[in-house]
Design a protein around this motif. Sequence first.
Motif, PDB file in Angstrom:
ATOM      1  N   ILE A 135      -4.907  39.792  -5.516  1.00 32.34           N
ATOM      2  CA  ILE A 135      -5.990  40.096  -6.459  1.00 32.34           C
ATOM      3  C   ILE A 135      -6.595  38.810  -7.018  1.00 32.34           C
ATOM      4  CG2 ILE A 135      -6.525  41.170  -8.688  1.00 32.34           C
ATOM      5  CD1 ILE A 135      -4.132  43.122  -8.005  1.00 32.34           C
ATOM      6  N   LEU A 136      -5.737  37.866  -7.405  1.00 37.57           N
ATOM      7  CA  LEU A 136      -6.226  36.605  -7.975  1.00 37.57           C
ATOM      8  C   LEU A 136      -7.069  35.828  -6.976  1.00 37.57           C
ATOM      9  CD1 LEU A 136      -3.073  35.289  -9.899  1.00 37.57           C
ATOM     10  CD2 LEU A 136      -5.057  36.462 -10.840  1.00 37.57           C
ATOM     11  N   ASN A 181      -9.696  44.070 -12.272  1.00 39.04           N
ATOM     12  CA  ASN A 181      -8.807  42.940 -11.991  1.00 39.04           C
ATOM     13  C   ASN A 181      -7.759  42.785 -13.083  1.00 39.04           C
ATOM     14  OD1 ASN A 181      -9.822  42.135  -9.549  1.00 39.04           O
ATOM     15  ND2 ASN A 181     -10.321  40.059 -10.201  1.00 39.04           N
ATOM     16  N   GLY A 227      -8.707  37.124  -4.469  1.00 36.33           N
ATOM     17  CA  GLY A 227      -9.814  37.905  -3.920  1.00 36.33           C
ATOM     18  C   GLY A 227      -9.765  38.001  -2.416  1.00 36.33           C
ATOM     19  N   GLU A 278      -8.770  35.116 -14.624  1.00 35.86           N
ATOM     20  CA  GLU A 278      -7.486  35.434 -14.006  1.00 35.86           C
ATOM     21  C   GLU A 278      -6.346  34.649 -14.656  1.00 35.86           C
ATOM     22  OE1 GLU A 278     -10.281  35.367 -12.153  1.00 35.86           O
ATOM     23  OE2 GLU A 278     -10.185  37.498 -11.612  1.00 35.86           O
ATOM     24  N   THR A 325     -13.475  38.111 -16.278  1.00 33.53           N
ATOM     25  CA  THR A 325     -13.055  38.845 -15.088  1.00 33.53           C
ATOM     26  C   THR A 325     -13.311  40.323 -15.298  1.00 33.53           C
ATOM     27  OG1 THR A 325     -11.251  39.108 -13.481  1.00 33.53           O
ATOM     28  CG2 THR A 325     -10.654  39.257 -15.804  1.00 33.53           C
ATOM     29  N   SER A 326     -13.177  41.100 -14.239  1.00 29.52           N
ATOM     30  CA  SER A 326     -13.471  42.530 -14.320  1.00 29.52           C
ATOM     31  C   SER A 326     -12.326  43.293 -14.973  1.00 29.52           C
ATOM     32  CB  SER A 326     -13.727  43.103 -12.927  1.00 29.52           C
ATOM     33  OG  SER A 326     -12.525  43.124 -12.170  1.00 29.52           O
ATOM     34  N   GLN A 338      -8.723  44.218  -3.911  1.00 29.51           N
ATOM     35  CA  GLN A 338      -8.301  44.914  -5.131  1.00 29.51           C
ATOM     36  C   GLN A 338      -7.501  46.170  -4.785  1.00 29.51           C
ATOM     37  OE1 GLN A 338     -12.163  45.360  -7.001  1.00 29.51           O
ATOM     38  NE2 GLN A 338     -11.652  43.855  -8.582  1.00 29.51           N
TER      39      GLN A 338
END
Length: 310
Positions: free
Chosen positions: A135-136, A93, A138, A153, A89-90, A266
Amino acid sequence: MRAALYLTLATLFWAGNFVVGQAAMETMQPLQLTFWRWALAAVPLLVLAQAVDRPDWRAVLRRWPMLLLLSCLGMSAYTLLLYSALGHTSALNASLVTAANPALIMILAAILLRDRPGPLSWVGVALGLAGVLLILAGGNLQRLLTFSIDAGEWLIVAAITVWGFYTIAARRLSVPAITSTAVQVAMAAVVLVPFAAATGAGLPATSSEGWSLAYIVLFPSLGSYLLWNLALKHTTAANAGNYLNLIAVFTAIITVALGQPVTVPQILGGVLVISGVLLTSAGGKAPQRPRSSKSTSSPPSASPAKFRPR
């Protein structure tokens, strides 16, 4: 003014851990990075502990069972889960989800320690949870309904859960701040030796890996802890805790500066999470007066309502 500068730099370095850690995971393994991070940071942290805390080492080592437990949770398990998550993940995130950690800790404290948060704190928890779910998912509700959440996540949620238990356990430990961190780091390095040897977790093989490891050792592992504890000589732990919201902000700024996109979910999720943290903090106990470095807690052993991991 000095405390504000120290706290800002500390959170900036911790934000860098997410970004640099994500880059390192492209070619390194989580165990490799975790082991060398703590192995290289252990001796400098022990020297720093002696210089700043001047602890009674015999008294500290008598608490080795609790220190070992905390080391396994906070230094080994949490860090391994964090870097594993950053492979899927980013960095943004991950930082946004970890921003909800104070709310999770409050829930664990209510269940395990019979803490009784006020109504405002529960409103903050609800906001933080909504932000994390946004966030999870998206922004796609279907992902939540079908449990189609990416591995990264799930790993970061597991990481903050481990850190929550770590923080609850750390409440019972009365060891000077940097000393506690240094001993736990040294224990983690020793415990991870056989695993690193078995998996061939050698030193970085490329210059980019070397620079990533050097940053992680020097800045989030050493610099941030030193700056944090210096700041706590001039301000309250409650005030310092509010600065931790800057980690997600700095991560977002670095992400944008590197040309990576930031999505609307986000942004909205981050606003909800940080708003929830502020409400949770406002609904908690009144902050204590500043204390000397001998009794002040660093982020790993501080009040559960205020701190989250880096």
